[in-house]
Enzyme design. Structure first.
Site, PDB file in Angstrom:
ATOM      1  N   GLY A 284     -14.564 -21.735  -6.035  1.00 16.75           N
ATOM      2  CA  GLY A 284     -13.124 -21.986  -6.144  1.00 16.75           C
ATOM      3  C   GLY A 284     -12.562 -22.545  -4.860  1.00 16.75           C
ATOM      4  O   GLY A 284     -13.289 -23.104  -4.029  1.00 16.75           O
TER       5      GLY A 284
ATOM      6  N   CYS B 265      -5.738  -9.366   3.052  1.00 16.69           N
ATOM      7  CA  CYS B 265      -6.845  -8.507   3.493  1.00 16.69           C
ATOM      8  C   CYS B 265      -8.128  -9.244   3.855  1.00 16.69           C
ATOM      9  O   CYS B 265      -8.582  -9.158   4.993  1.00 16.69           O
ATOM     10  CB  CYS B 265      -7.131  -7.463   2.428  1.00 16.69           C
ATOM     11  SG  CYS B 265      -5.788  -6.290   2.296  1.00 16.69           S
TER      12      CYS B 265
ATOM     13  N   LYS C  56      -3.415 -14.910  -5.591  1.00 16.63           N
ATOM     14  CA  LYS C  56      -4.055 -14.554  -6.860  1.00 16.63           C
ATOM     15  C   LYS C  56      -2.952 -14.307  -7.882  1.00 16.63           C
ATOM     16  O   LYS C  56      -1.778 -14.208  -7.502  1.00 16.63           O
ATOM     17  CB  LYS C  56      -4.956 -13.325  -6.685  1.00 16.63           C
ATOM     18  CG  LYS C  56      -4.196 -12.077  -6.271  1.00 16.63           C
ATOM     19  CD  LYS C  56      -5.105 -10.939  -5.914  1.00 16.63           C
ATOM     20  CE  LYS C  56      -5.836 -10.420  -7.125  1.00 16.63           C
ATOM     21  NZ  LYS C  56      -6.422  -9.099  -6.901  1.00 16.63           N
TER      22      LYS C  56
ATOM     23  N   THR D 161      -5.687  -0.334   7.294  1.00 19.37           N
ATOM     24  CA  THR D 161      -7.046  -0.735   7.661  1.00 19.37           C
ATOM     25  C   THR D 161      -7.126  -0.897   9.175  1.00 19.37           C
ATOM     26  O   THR D 161      -6.391  -1.711   9.746  1.00 19.37           O
ATOM     27  CB  THR D 161      -7.381  -2.072   6.961  1.00 19.37           C
ATOM     28  OG1 THR D 161      -7.191  -1.893   5.553  1.00 19.37           O
ATOM     29  CG2 THR D 161      -8.793  -2.523   7.245  1.00 19.37           C
TER      30      THR D 161
ATOM     31  N   VAL E 243       0.831  -1.212   0.000  1.00 21.07           N
ATOM     32  CA  VAL E 243       0.000   0.000   0.000  1.00 21.07           C
ATOM     33  C   VAL E 243       0.862   1.256   0.000  1.00 21.07           C
ATOM     34  O   VAL E 243       0.633   2.194  -0.770  1.00 21.07           O
ATOM     35  CB  VAL E 243      -0.970  -0.026   1.213  1.00 21.07           C
ATOM     36  CG1 VAL E 243      -1.626   1.322   1.431  1.00 21.07           C
ATOM     37  CG2 VAL E 243      -2.025  -1.098   0.993  1.00 21.07           C
TER      38      VAL E 243
ATOM     39  N   ARG F 130       0.507 -14.483   1.406  1.00 22.44           N
ATOM     40  CA  ARG F 130      -0.122 -14.425   2.725  1.00 22.44           C
ATOM     41  C   ARG F 130      -1.523 -15.056   2.659  1.00 22.44           C
ATOM     42  O   ARG F 130      -2.320 -14.720   1.785  1.00 22.44           O
ATOM     43  CB  ARG F 130      -0.198 -12.968   3.224  1.00 22.44           C
ATOM     44  CG  ARG F 130       1.178 -12.404   3.571  1.00 22.44           C
ATOM     45  CD  ARG F 130       1.114 -10.957   4.018  1.00 22.44           C
ATOM     46  NE  ARG F 130       0.966 -10.017   2.930  1.00 22.44           N
ATOM     47  CZ  ARG F 130       1.013  -8.683   3.088  1.00 22.44           C
ATOM     48  NH1 ARG F 130       1.173  -8.171   4.286  1.00 22.44           N
ATOM     49  NH2 ARG F 130       0.879  -7.879   2.048  1.00 22.44           N
TER      50      ARG F 130
HETATM   51  N1  LIG Z   1      -2.069  -5.317   0.529  1.00 21.94           N
HETATM   52  C1  LIG Z   1      -3.276  -4.933   0.139  1.00 21.94           C
HETATM   53  O1  LIG Z   1      -3.804  -5.381  -0.874  1.00 21.94           O
HETATM   54  C2  LIG Z   1      -4.049  -3.907   0.930  1.00 21.94           C
HETATM   55  C3  LIG Z   1      -5.136  -3.246   0.330  1.00 21.94           C
HETATM   56  C4  LIG Z   1      -5.828  -2.294   1.070  1.00 21.94           C
HETATM   57  C5  LIG Z   1      -5.468  -2.039   2.381  1.00 21.94           C
HETATM   58  N2  LIG Z   1      -4.437  -2.722   2.948  1.00 21.94           N
HETATM   59  C6  LIG Z   1      -4.072  -2.395   4.332  1.00 21.94           C
HETATM   60  O2  LIG Z   1      -2.952  -1.509   4.276  1.00 21.94           O
HETATM   61  C7  LIG Z   1      -2.052  -1.765   5.353  1.00 21.94           C
HETATM   62  C8  LIG Z   1      -0.680  -2.103   4.813  1.00 21.94           C
HETATM   63  O3  LIG Z   1      -0.768  -3.296   4.075  1.00 21.94           O
HETATM   64  P1  LIG Z   1       0.451  -3.812   3.176  1.00 21.94           P
HETATM   65  O4  LIG Z   1      -0.033  -5.035   2.488  1.00 21.94           O
HETATM   66  O5  LIG Z   1       1.001  -2.691   2.392  1.00 21.94           O
HETATM   67  O6  LIG Z   1       1.494  -4.215   4.338  1.00 21.94           O
HETATM   68  P2  LIG Z   1       3.020  -4.646   4.163  1.00 21.94           P
HETATM   69  O7  LIG Z   1       3.266  -5.627   5.241  1.00 21.94           O
HETATM   70  O8  LIG Z   1       3.287  -5.012   2.751  1.00 21.94           O
HETATM   71  O9  LIG Z   1       3.830  -3.300   4.467  1.00 21.94           O
HETATM   72  C9  LIG Z   1       3.921  -2.698   5.711  1.00 21.94           C
HETATM   73  C10 LIG Z   1       5.253  -1.949   5.777  1.00 21.94           C
HETATM   74  O10 LIG Z   1       5.281  -1.164   6.971  1.00 21.94           O
HETATM   75  C11 LIG Z   1       6.598  -1.196   7.512  1.00 21.94           C
HETATM   76  N3  LIG Z   1       6.520  -0.811   8.925  1.00 21.94           N
HETATM   77  C12 LIG Z   1       5.973  -1.467   9.957  1.00 21.94           C
HETATM   78  N4  LIG Z   1       6.057  -0.733  11.093  1.00 21.94           N
HETATM   79  C13 LIG Z   1       6.675   0.422  10.756  1.00 21.94           C
HETATM   80  C14 LIG Z   1       7.046   1.585  11.477  1.00 21.94           C
HETATM   81  N5  LIG Z   1       6.764   1.716  12.783  1.00 21.94           N
HETATM   82  N6  LIG Z   1       7.669   2.561  10.817  1.00 21.94           N
HETATM   83  C15 LIG Z   1       7.942   2.438   9.493  1.00 21.94           C
HETATM   84  N7  LIG Z   1       7.598   1.386   8.752  1.00 21.94           N
HETATM   85  C16 LIG Z   1       6.986   0.382   9.387  1.00 21.94           C
HETATM   86  C17 LIG Z   1       7.044  -2.625   7.275  1.00 21.94           C
HETATM   87  O11 LIG Z   1       8.447  -2.743   7.336  1.00 21.94           O
HETATM   88  C18 LIG Z   1       6.485  -2.858   5.861  1.00 21.94           C
HETATM   89  O12 LIG Z   1       7.419  -2.480   4.881  1.00 21.94           O
HETATM   90  C19 LIG Z   1      -2.709  -2.855   6.180  1.00 21.94           C
HETATM   91  O13 LIG Z   1      -3.501  -2.260   7.169  1.00 21.94           O
HETATM   92  C20 LIG Z   1      -3.598  -3.562   5.173  1.00 21.94           C
HETATM   93  O14 LIG Z   1      -4.689  -4.215   5.796  1.00 21.94           O
HETATM   94  C21 LIG Z   1      -3.704  -3.628   2.246  1.00 21.94           C
END
Ligand SMILES: NC(=O)c1ccc[n+]([C@@H]2O[C@H](COP(=O)([O-])OP(=O)(O)OC[C@H]3O[C@@H](n4cnc5c(N)ncnc54)[C@H](O)[C@@H]3O)[C@@H](O)[C@H]2O)c1
Length: 448
Positions: free
Chosen positions: A271, A278, A338, A125, A11, A345
């Site tokens: 499926g 998420c 996907k 989220t 994100v 994950r």
């Molecule tokens: N992946 C998706 O498809 C998606 C879509 C919509 C919303 N979200 C939501 O967005 C959020 C992030 O998801 P993601 O998949 O990008 O997560 P991710 O695990 O890919 O990335 C999180 C990043 O945050 C960094 N991090 C953690 N703590 C930190 C801190 N204190 N300071 C600086 N960096 C820090 C980690 O090192 C990592 O690089 C979650 O809440 C997720 O539910 C994800």
């Protein structure tokens, strides 16, 4: 605008790279130095379609600046997005620690720098009331309320389509604590003129994101429950049943005799179940949140129950076809949850692999993305193969879990060439059944 991003994950980097490609100057901060180093070298730390090309451009133009120095990020920006993870705790409730650590870090540095009017935008989220119960009290302990702004700007991107989803949003939700914060976030997204901008309070914005994910998860579990019923009668094809449902004019709109197929069509398919970072995590988190409020949630409980059963139903079908799975060579096609991502994950393939291992099967897997880097991607309970062909060699059964385009050309001749005695389960109803002998091709949602 000069903006910061905390969290260089799916994100954070989609947000940062896309906004910098639109001319904003973005400073990205993460705790993991390796990720920042990789970004400076123009290497995306994960795979996401079309994002690498944008990264090349934005690093070259210096519109994207990776930094491990939070002071530098705050000094150089007017506001920042928090995009850190919100994983599940043991009891499935949300773990807010990454968000709260980021909030504390920002607040302490804003205080030190005596910076005013800084706007914090949470993109992670978070369950309803997290802002009011945890985030604002933490900020208020360190900062004067007049010195910062805060809003929730939830992200709705789908991995594999992240760039296109970010650049063409249907809605931008802004849940803000005051006018300043709202106007700041609106300004960032004002160029997305095709999107509906919904402005509201933080708690409504928090809930919108969960309603979104719960709804699409529910459609998938609905389709799978219909499949469970259909499979008990020989000859019912669940895919045809659901296609007919989609044709209903309450789902497919007709304008000037042209049918407009809805995007939710792709969730009305049976499926092996939904996975990823998420849907499972978020449905479980909102269920856990509801439980703390003593709310009965039979529908969403069922959504998860139906989904949790999917991998074991695929394994049962495998067992029925082969009688015993002991020492059988099983080929798993697709490990990512996907296509067009490298995210594994909560991927259903891994749950199925665990169950197949319990039955002493020998598992060989091929994934178009993970197999590119066999030396890096090591797994204890199965062999990752470097090519599709090598995964099929001497196999007793192939199970397709992910709709990668690379699998589309599979046919009877290829199976005959490599397998012991060809047999295939199409866990997504993705392949063209006419390319296989009738007794070889089996799919979820259809019993011959
Ligand atoms: N992946 C998706 O498809 C998606 C879509 C919509 C919303 N979200 C939501 O967005 C959020 C992030 O998801 P993601 O998949 O990008 O997560 P991710 O695990 O890919 O990335 C999180 C990043 O945050 C960094 N991090 C953690 N703590 C930190 C801190 N204190 N300071 C600086 N960096 C820090 C980690 O090192 C990592 O690089 C979650 O809440 C997720 O539910 C994800």
């Amino acid at each position: 605008m000069n903006l910061g991003v905390i969290g260089a994950g799916y994100v954070g980097l989609t947000t940062g790279i896309c906004l910098s490609s639109l001319g904003h100057k973005i400073t990205v901060y993460d705790l993991v130095d390796e990720k920042l180093k990789s970004l400076s070298e123009k290497k995306l730390p994960f795979y996401e379609k079309d994002l690498q090309e944008l990264l090349d451009k934005t690093i070259s133009s210096q519109n994207l600046i990776p930094t491990s120095n939070i002071d530098e990020m705050i000094k150089n920006t007017q506001g920042c997005f928090i995009c850190v993870g919100t994983p599940s705790k043991q009891n499935n409730s949300i773990d807010l620690s990454q968000v709260l650590n980021s909030i504390k870090l920002i607040a302490e540095h804003l205080k030190q720098l005596q910076k005013k009017d800084y706007i914090i935008m949470i993109r992670s989220t978070i369950v309803p009331s997290s802002t009011n119960s945890h985030i604002l009290p933490m900020l208020d302990k360190i900062l004067d309320r007049s010195s910062y702004g805060l809003c929730l700007v939830p992200e709705f991107l789908r991995e594999g389509e992240a760039v296109s989803d970010f650049m063409n949003p249907d809605k931008i939700v802004i849940g803000s604590i005051n006018e300043n914060s709202k106007n700041f976030a609106k300004k960032i997204f004002e160029s997305f003129d095709q999107a509906t901008i919904l402005t509201t309070n933080p708690e409504t914005a928090e809930m919108i994101k969960y309603a979104n994910n719960a709804f699409f998860s529910m459609l998938i579990s609905f389709s799978n429950e219909i499949a469970n019923i259909a499979e008990k009668t020989t000859g019912i094809d669940t895919f045809e049943v659901l296609q007919a449902l989609v044709e209903d004019k309450r789902i497919t709109t007709k304008i000037n005799n042209q049918k407009i197929k809805p995007g939710l069509e792709s969730y009305l398919l049976p499926g092996c179940g939904f996975g990823g970072s998420c849907f499972p995590k978020d449905v479980r988190a909102i269920l856990q949140y509801a439980a703390t409020k003593n709310i009965n949630t039979p529908l969403l409980n069922a959504v998860m129950e139906i989904n949790d059963e999917r991998p074991s139903l695929v394994v049962s079908l495998a067992q029925n076809l082969l009688t015993s799975l002991k020492n059988k060579h099983i080929t798993i096609l697709g490990l990512t949850f996907k296509p067009d991502t490298d995210d594994i994950r909560s991927s259903p393939s891994f749950e199925a692999i665990k169950l197949l291992n319990d039955r002493n099967a020998k598992i060989f897997a091929y994934d178009p993305n993970l197999s590119k880097n066999i030396s890096k991607n090591k797994f204890a309970n199965f062999t990752l193969c470097s090519t599709l062909e090598s995964s099929l060699e001497n196999s007793d059964l192939v199970i397709l879990f992910t709709k990668w385009d690379d699998f589309k050309n599979l046919n009877q001749d290829i199976l005959n060439k490599y397998m012991n005695s060809p047999l295939l389960i199409d866990g997504r109803g993705f392949l063209d059944s006419s390319k296989f002998n009738d007794n070889v091709y089996h799919k979820i949602g259809f019993t011959k």
